[in-house]
Design a protein around this motif. Structure first.
Motif, PDB file in Angstrom:
ATOM      1  N   ILE A  20       0.863  -1.183   0.000  1.00  0.00           N
ATOM      2  CA  ILE A  20       0.000   0.000   0.000  1.00  0.00           C
ATOM      3  C   ILE A  20       0.898   1.230   0.000  1.00  0.00           C
ATOM      4  CG2 ILE A  20      -1.886   1.226   1.147  1.00  0.00           C
ATOM      5  CD1 ILE A  20      -2.379  -1.361   2.772  1.00  0.00           C
ATOM      6  N   CYS A  32      -8.451   1.427   4.528  1.00  0.00           N
ATOM      7  CA  CYS A  32      -7.879   0.403   3.646  1.00  0.00           C
ATOM      8  C   CYS A  32      -7.353  -0.765   4.469  1.00  0.00           C
ATOM      9  CB  CYS A  32      -6.780   1.012   2.790  1.00  0.00           C
ATOM     10  SG  CYS A  32      -5.943  -0.161   1.708  1.00  0.00           S
ATOM     11  N   ASP A 111      -4.151   3.459  -1.159  1.00  0.00           N
ATOM     12  CA  ASP A 111      -4.593   3.864   0.176  1.00  0.00           C
ATOM     13  C   ASP A 111      -6.013   4.406   0.185  1.00  0.00           C
ATOM     14  OD1 ASP A 111      -4.095   6.282  -1.089  1.00  0.00           O
ATOM     15  OD2 ASP A 111      -2.921   7.158   0.554  1.00  0.00           O
ATOM     16  N   GLU A 113      -8.448   2.986  -1.441  1.00  0.00           N
ATOM     17  CA  GLU A 113      -9.297   1.860  -1.813  1.00  0.00           C
ATOM     18  C   GLU A 113      -9.557   0.968  -0.600  1.00  0.00           C
ATOM     19  OE1 GLU A 113      -7.944   1.299  -6.467  1.00  0.00           O
ATOM     20  OE2 GLU A 113      -6.974   0.088  -4.924  1.00  0.00           O
ATOM     21  N   ARG A 114     -10.649   0.219  -0.668  1.00  0.00           N
ATOM     22  CA  ARG A 114     -10.971  -0.769   0.357  1.00  0.00           C
ATOM     23  C   ARG A 114     -11.226  -2.106  -0.332  1.00  0.00           C
ATOM     24  NH1 ARG A 114     -15.736   0.188   2.265  1.00  0.00           N
ATOM     25  NH2 ARG A 114     -16.206   1.941   0.869  1.00  0.00           N
ATOM     26  N   HIS A 237     -13.104   2.270  -4.635  1.00  0.00           N
ATOM     27  CA  HIS A 237     -12.189   3.413  -4.715  1.00  0.00           C
ATOM     28  C   HIS A 237     -12.937   4.669  -4.288  1.00  0.00           C
ATOM     29  CE1 HIS A 237      -9.884   6.412  -7.482  1.00  0.00           C
ATOM     30  NE2 HIS A 237      -9.441   6.465  -6.249  1.00  0.00           N
TER      31      HIS A 237
END
Length: 315
Positions: A20, A32, A111, A113-114, A237
């Motif tokens: 990341i 994240c 960073d 994004e999940r 995102h």
């Protein structure tokens, strides 16, 4: 350069390193990381993964975010490491992540994004099932507008300007040469990086909008690296509200034009012809905030062309 949480990997088989890269977004970084709790590698029993956070800010805002979560990940047998890379630019951060990675596979997630449920296992499944027939795996990216409604002018075919919704297929398959993917949701064999590096003259620096550090994947694919697409390996995102306006999109497309020309120059490719004629006074008078549909698309293309032409004059 400083690191924390450097693991003793002697007793672990690190199959994949999740990298990341972050820059001054501690709250998004925390979200994240929280989405990665409970993710699984799949494949061989006993295979493990590590998470590397590469902080690209000299202020080190990401350090406390990582330190608060290291114990929780340790309970799951997942080393979580913090690494400070002070040289500005996402390419420096990506290169540092590759250098530090212990896994034979590297997975990137941004960073902002999940990871969705099952993301990691789905992203890695083609490596387990198809073996050496696969070199790179790309997942899908869905937009997250948070609490802000999606603007009516933002059509589905514009979402990829926000690094979302590649939409190549509803089923997993190998990508064709002309089908691209984003660096924010992919996995690849570390050995592909031998003799290669993300180009540090391209890619984001701080709040700048240069792009195309992912040209390295184009090089890999031209050299024969097979790329597999898994739409079910999904991340969301977060699109910052400051970007949800047409003026940001015009700026984004200007720098995409600049980035594409710099990439072509770096690779020794022929210049594209620029075919536009614009009166700057007329351009300044256009109400960009009222554009939509084909008129908006025409302005997107124009700003891209202007950016490309501007890069031609760069030394």
């Amino acid at each position: 350069m400083p690191t924390t949480g450097t693991p003793n990997t002697d007793s672990l088989e690190i199959a994949v390193s999740i990298v990341i890269c972050t820059h001054r977004r501690p709250e998004l970084l925390g979200a994240c990381l929280d989405s990665l709790i409970g993710q699984r590698v799949g494949g061989s029993p006993g295979a493990a993964h590590e998470i590397l956070v590469i902080d690209n800010s000299a202020l080190a805002e990401g350090r406390p975010v990582v330190e608060r979560r290291q114990a929780a990940f340790a309970l799951q047998g997942v080393p979580l490491r913090y690494i400070l890379e002070e040289r500005p630019g996402v390419s420096f951060a990506r290169n540092r992540g590759v250098a530090e990675a212990a896994g034979a596979l590297i997975a990137f997630i941004d960073d902002d994004e999940r990871a969705c449920d099952g993301w990691l296992e789905r992203l890695l499944e083609p490596f387990h099932r198809l073996g050496d027939a696969v070199d790179i795996v790309a997942g899908e990216v869905e937009p997250d507008f948070g609490t802000v409604p999606r603007p009516g002018w933002l059509a589905d075919d514009m979402l990829h300007f926000f690094s979302c919704r590649w939409g190549w297929d509803s089923e997993s398959r190998f990508l064709r040469e002309t089908e691209w993917f984003g660096e924010g949701n992919c996995a690849f064999r570390k050995r592909l990086m031998a003799g290669r590096a993300f180009p540090t003259d391209l890619g984001r620096r701080g709040d700048g909008l240069l792009a195309n550090e992912g040209v390295i994947f184009v090089e890999m694919r031209r050299a024969g690296a097979a790329t597999y697409y898994v739409p079910a390996a999904t991340v969301s995102h977060f699109i910052h509200p400051d970007r949800l306006n047409r003026r940001w999109l015009m700026r984004r497309m200007f720098y995409q034009g600049v980035s594409n020309r710099l990439m072509q120059r770096r690779n020794g490719q022929a210049e594209q012809g620029c075919n536009f004629n614009v009166n700057l006074a007329d351009l300044a008078a256009i109400d960009i905030d009222s554009l939509e549909g084909e008129s908006l698309w025409a302005m997107i293309r124009l700003y891209y062309e202007i950016g490309y032409a501007s890069a031609l004059a760069m030394g």
